[in-house]
Each structure stands twice: as C-alpha cells, then as structure tokens.
Design a protein around this motif. Structure first.
Motif, PDB file in Angstrom:
ATOM      1  N   THR A   2       6.758   5.431   4.280  1.00  0.00           N
ATOM      2  CA  THR A   2       5.960   5.329   5.750  1.00  0.00           C
ATOM      3  C   THR A   2       6.734   4.915   6.828  1.00  0.00           C
ATOM      4  O   THR A   2       7.498   4.025   6.541  1.00  0.00           O
ATOM      5  N   ILE A  22      -0.603  -5.304  12.223  1.00  0.00           N
ATOM      6  CA  ILE A  22      -0.407  -4.492  11.032  1.00  0.00           C
ATOM      7  C   ILE A  22      -1.375  -4.720  10.029  1.00  0.00           C
ATOM      8  O   ILE A  22      -1.647  -3.859   9.136  1.00  0.00           O
ATOM      9  N   GLN A  24       0.919  -1.141  -0.140  1.00  0.00           N
ATOM     10  CA  GLN A  24      -0.127   0.000   0.065  1.00  0.00           C
ATOM     11  C   GLN A  24       0.991   1.231   0.139  1.00  0.00           C
ATOM     12  O   GLN A  24       0.689   2.140  -0.802  1.00  0.00           O
ATOM     13  N   SER A  25       2.122   1.219   0.700  1.00  0.00           N
ATOM     14  CA  SER A  25       2.969   2.106   0.822  1.00  0.00           C
ATOM     15  C   SER A  25       4.254   1.838  -0.075  1.00  0.00           C
ATOM     16  O   SER A  25       4.113   0.493  -0.425  1.00  0.00           O
ATOM     17  N   LYS A  26       5.065   2.675  -0.305  1.00  0.00           N
ATOM     18  CA  LYS A  26       6.015   2.407  -1.419  1.00  0.00           C
ATOM     19  C   LYS A  26       7.159   2.012  -0.542  1.00  0.00           C
ATOM     20  O   LYS A  26       7.491   2.253   0.501  1.00  0.00           O
ATOM     21  N   ILE A  39       6.002   3.016   9.421  1.00  0.00           N
ATOM     22  CA  ILE A  39       5.697   1.596  10.002  1.00  0.00           C
ATOM     23  C   ILE A  39       6.373   0.719   8.947  1.00  0.00           C
ATOM     24  O   ILE A  39       6.953  -0.170   9.440  1.00  0.00           O
ATOM     25  N   ARG A  84      -1.483  -4.939   4.893  1.00  0.00           N
ATOM     26  CA  ARG A  84      -0.103  -4.558   5.253  1.00  0.00           C
ATOM     27  C   ARG A  84       0.617  -5.949   5.054  1.00  0.00           C
ATOM     28  O   ARG A  84       1.955  -5.894   4.546  1.00  0.00           O
TER      29      ARG A  84
END
Lengths: 141, 410
Positions: free
Chosen positions: A76, A115, A54-56, A78, A119
C-alpha cells in the motif's frame, strides 16, 4: 549523513508545512514512498514480512561498513511512505544508535491523527523489526 | 408500488452525529453496514433509562424495578411485532447476531446434531455465521457444507439443491451479505431445507435495517439480528426461535434469571425466553432498542428500502465514470452496499484518503475472508448507504474518489 536526531528534525519541519491538512500530508507520505528504491523480488519472502501490519510490509537489512542498511517495500502506498520515513532516519546508522534511538518524530508529526490507531500499531511493529535486525547485526559486527 | 417519499432532511435532523466536520470536511457516513447512527429518540431512551428508571429487572418489588421491567418487556413485545413472531416468548434478547448464532449452535446444535450430520452455510457468510458451526463440527464430528457463489456474488441455487440430503440437519445463511449486499433467496432456501427435514437459521444482521421481516410467513426456525445495525444501541440484539424448538433446547449459559429453583440435588430451569437469558442483561440498551424499531416502523421498512435503492442506483450510475472502477458483487437483487476496487490502488490507501476528505467507508475483508478468497482478492472498499444518506453525499463521494484516483495516476 544526518544522525538520527537531525533526520527526525528535518522530517518534523517538512511535515509542519502542511499545518495539519490531512489530505496534503497523506499525499506527501505517498510521494515519499514512491521514491523508495526498488525492493528486490527475491527478498519478498514470508520471513521478511513485518507482522502486525494491516497491509504487507517487507523489510530486510544488511551490514555495510559497520552500518545497518535497510530495504523496504509495501503493497500500500501510504504504508510504503511511512516505512520510508523510518528508513530515512535509521538506515545507514550504527546498530547501537538504532537500538537506543528515541523516535520522538512520531508524536511530533501527529502520526496517530493521520494514520489511525491500527496503522500505528503496524508502525510500531516495523520499528521493532528494524531494531531486531540491528541487534542481529550488532552480534555479527 | 406507491411512492412513499421520505423527508430526508427532517430525518437527518434526528441524527445529531451527522452534523459535524471530520478533518475539516462535513462528515459523510457510508459505513452503515458496520453500524448505523442513532436517532435522538434512541439516545433519549438510553439517557432516560439511566436518569430515571435504572433498576434491575424481574425480581424487584419497588417502583423503579417495576418501571424498568415493564419497559424491558415492552421492548420484547416491540421486537416480536417487528419480526411478526407468533408469541412474545419466542424472542430472546442477546448481545447481537453473533451471540444469537452461537446460542443456537451451542444449544440446538449440541443436542440435536451428531456425528456425520451435515450443516449448510454459504460462501457469503460473515465469520460469525461460519465459526460457531466449525466449533460445533469439531466437537461433534459433523460436516460443514458450503453453498458456492457465482461471479456476480449470488448463491448458486442448483449447487444448494445438490448439497441437501437426509444428512442435512441445519442450514444457516444470511439474508443479505454484509460484504457485497447480495439479497439471498431465503424463502427458497427455507422451503427446500424443510423438505429434507433440516432446521433453518436466518442471519438478518444486514436485513433488519433494509427489509420487512416476517418470521411467520418465512417460516424460518430461527432468526437473529443486531440492534446497532438498525439504529439501536450496541450490545443488544434478538434471537427469534419457534417455541417448540426453544422449549426442547437446553439452556445456553447458567446463572441468575434462567432458573426456576436451584438446589445442589438438581436445578430446574425457567420457561422461555428467560431460560436463555442468564445474568443481568443490557437493560438500558434493550429498552432503547424499542425506540429504534419505532423509528423504522414510523418510516416503514418499505419506504426506507425504496430510498436506499434509489441511492444504490444513483451510486452505480456515477461510479461507472471513475477511472479503474471494478465493482465486486453485482447481484441482480442487492441492498444498498457498493463493494469495489480501483485498479492499481490498495483499498487501505483509498480508505485513508477518503477519510481525509471526511468520508467514512470500510476497507478490508469485512469479516468474510472465505468470500474474499473466492474472488481472489484481499479485500474491497465498501460504501453502504442508509436512510439518512443523500444523493448529494454520493456525488461528493464519487468526486472524492475521482480525485483520490488522480493522486495515484499522477
């Protein structure tokens, strides 16, 4: 340095200190991420982005003295912490050991609970990418 | 306006899900724009259908079939009343707003929109009010035009005026933006579209729980909403369409219920609304939707909106003090949605930390990627308030945000 099993055992022990407290665990994960060495800007290419996150996440690997050495970064905090866990375990290991690694620490530290499913799918994508690098390095070695 | 004070504590008691702990903290549910929680009356209606009345509707002659058919059609009457439709037959049950829009694009669109015609949507739309029209444009060679938004997240109406011409055949816009909460001037849009002969669909997914809807006074041609955002079950929604249009439109899907007679030499279709309701619907969910609409009617949409507006103002006031707070979407006319960023903190991280504190918000692009692109951001954190939320919860939320921000500045 610790082998894959030893590194996992240490992580499991460190996480057990928080006794399931999610806030403290997330704080710890972020702290680990902040300690990752700086990732070179020129390596932030589309080819180094891990798909499925989801995040890079950017991930690169080098073969140094027969060992796979990874570098990683994320936009991000986390996710950066999570990828740092994988680097602690896998970076500097033999390609064969990486390919056959049983990463049981995920279940032991309750990754899903902390998470969330989306994630951890991204987490699976990171592991897969690290193994693909190891396979490529093995062919090179 | 006369103040219609709601008893929020007694309203909260009707929502069993709210009374639980998440990650060791009392749940604060601020993801209402994604889906609302359900009052006991809705849960009871669903359960009652399955433990007492379950039978397939419309063709059975036995008692259970009669009961379920009556309850199903009562729900249609309730929706017609909720929207102030002229006739009950103008209400088609769907899976939700998305299906309502797809139905119109695939039936009205296919029959009445041709090559070179123009369809207008806005930059505020949810993907579900963009992609069905893109599919139609791909198939028919029509052109999609977009009403731009200003930096506050409001539609630029002067630009809308310029988009309208005799080529405009259809205008499809949301009443309230899901990502920012902007309340759009839909009446103006409907009137102006009609002046050039275009038909108008209102996506009321976010509006149904927040404003009183009146399709006759609005004079929209179609309006779609989802049950689950208005305290009802998932998998059910309704599409309103003017009779004269629905009658001219071809069927949506083929199957049972939508036919009069089937023969290999030719099939005749049922009357509206059944022509558009092929297959066995979500009977229990449709029936329980009535209980949800009763819940809203009992409180009145006006009183709900007033309470939510109070929450929004309170949140805006407190959020000013959060270090690095940047609101995204500051329209003058807004529903109870706060979309924002915190300087130097990724929305995903913030969402995770808030969850650890028992607070449910949404993070990401909110299925409105073109809007995020407009603001040159990847996404936001969105807190959306409902009738059962309280100022105390907002205070908790703002405190949690402040402590999350501290984690990053440390």
């Amino acid at each position: 340095m610790a082998n894959i099993k030893e590194a996992q055992e240490e992580i499991i022990e460190n996480f057990s200190m928080f006794d399931g407290d999610m806030e403290m665990t997330i704080g710890y994960i972020m702290e680990l991420g902040s300690k990752l060495p700086e990732f070179p800007e020129e390596l932030k290419t589309d080819e180094n982005i891990v798909k499925g996150c989801q995040s890079k996440v950017w991930l690169s690997a080098d073969l140094i003295d027969g060992k796979v050495v990874y570098k990683a970064d994320s936009n991000t905090a986390i996710t950066k912490g999570l990828v740092s866990l994988l680097l602690t375990i896998l970076s500097g290991q033999d390609p064969d050991d990486i390919l056959s690694a049983d990463l049981y620490f995920k279940e032991k530290i309750g990754m899903n609970r902390f998470i969330g499913t989306q994630r951890s799918n991204g987490f699976a994508a990171m592991i897969k990418q690290m193994q693909i690098y190891a396979l490529a390095m093995k062919a090179k070695a | 306006m006369v103040s219609t004070e709601l008893d929020i504590e007694s309203i909260r008691k009707q929502f069993p899900i709210l009374h639980q702990e998440v990650n060791g903290k009392p749940l604060i549910y601020f993801d209402n724009a994604a889906t609302s929680q359900k009052p006991q009356s809705v849960i009871d209606a669903l359960t009652h259908y399955y433990d007492s009345d379950n039978a397939n509707i419309h063709r059975g002659i036995h008692t259970l079939a009669e009961r379920s058919t009556t309850a199903f059609e009562d729900s249609r009457k309730a929706v017609a009343k909720f929207l102030n439709a002229n006739e009950v037959e103008e209400i088609i049950f769907t899976k939700g707003t998305t299906e309502g829009i797809n139905l119109v694009a695939s039936t009205f669109g296919r029959k009445f929109i041709s090559e070179g015609d123009e369809i207008v949507v806005s930059n505020l739309e949810h993907h579900s009010n963009i992609v069905p029209w893109q599919l139609l444009c791909e198939e028919k060679g029509c052109v999609l035009k977009v009403i731009p938004v200003n930096n506050q997240g409001e539609l630029i109406m002067e630009e809308f005026d310029k988009l309208l011409s005799d080529k405009t055949k259809f205008v499809s816009v949301n009443y309230i933006s899901n990502a920012l909460g902007t309340i759009n001037p839909v009446q103006d849009i409907i009137n102006k579209s009609h002046e050039v002969g275009a038909k108008v669909l209102i996506d009321a997914a976010q509006a149904a729980p927040h404003v009183r809807l009146d399709v006759q006074s609005m004079n929209c041609d179609f309006l779609a909403f989802s049950g689950h955002k208005v305290y009802g079950p998932t998998g059910v929604g309704a599409l309103y369409g003017k009779r004269e249009l629905l009658e001219k439109m071809p069927p949506y899907q083929g199957g049972g219920e939508m036919i009069k007679d089937v023969s290999f030499s030719g099939t005749t279709y049922n009357d509206i609304p059944y022509k558009f309701e092929a297959g066995t619907p979500n009977i229990g969910e449709v029936i329980a939707l009535k209980a949800a609409l009763d819940f809203v009617n009992d409180l009145t949409p006006e009183a709900i909106a007033e309470h939510e507006h109070e929450l929004l103002e309170y949140a805006n006031e407190l959020l000013k003090d959060v270090d690095g707070f940047q609101p995204v979407g500051t329209a003058k006319n807004k529903a109870s949605v706060v979309s924002f960023l915190i300087d130097g903190v990724h929305p995903f991280d913030l969402g995770q930390i808030l969850d650890a504190k028992g607070i449910a918000v949404r993070t990401g692009h909110h299925c409105a990627q073109p809007l995020m692109e407009r603001f040159e951001i990847e996404g936001t954190v969105r807190a959306s308030f409902s009738v059962y939320n309280t100022k105390e919860e907002i205070k908790e939320f703002v405190e949690a945000l402040k402590s999350a921000v501290k984690m990053f500045k440390a």
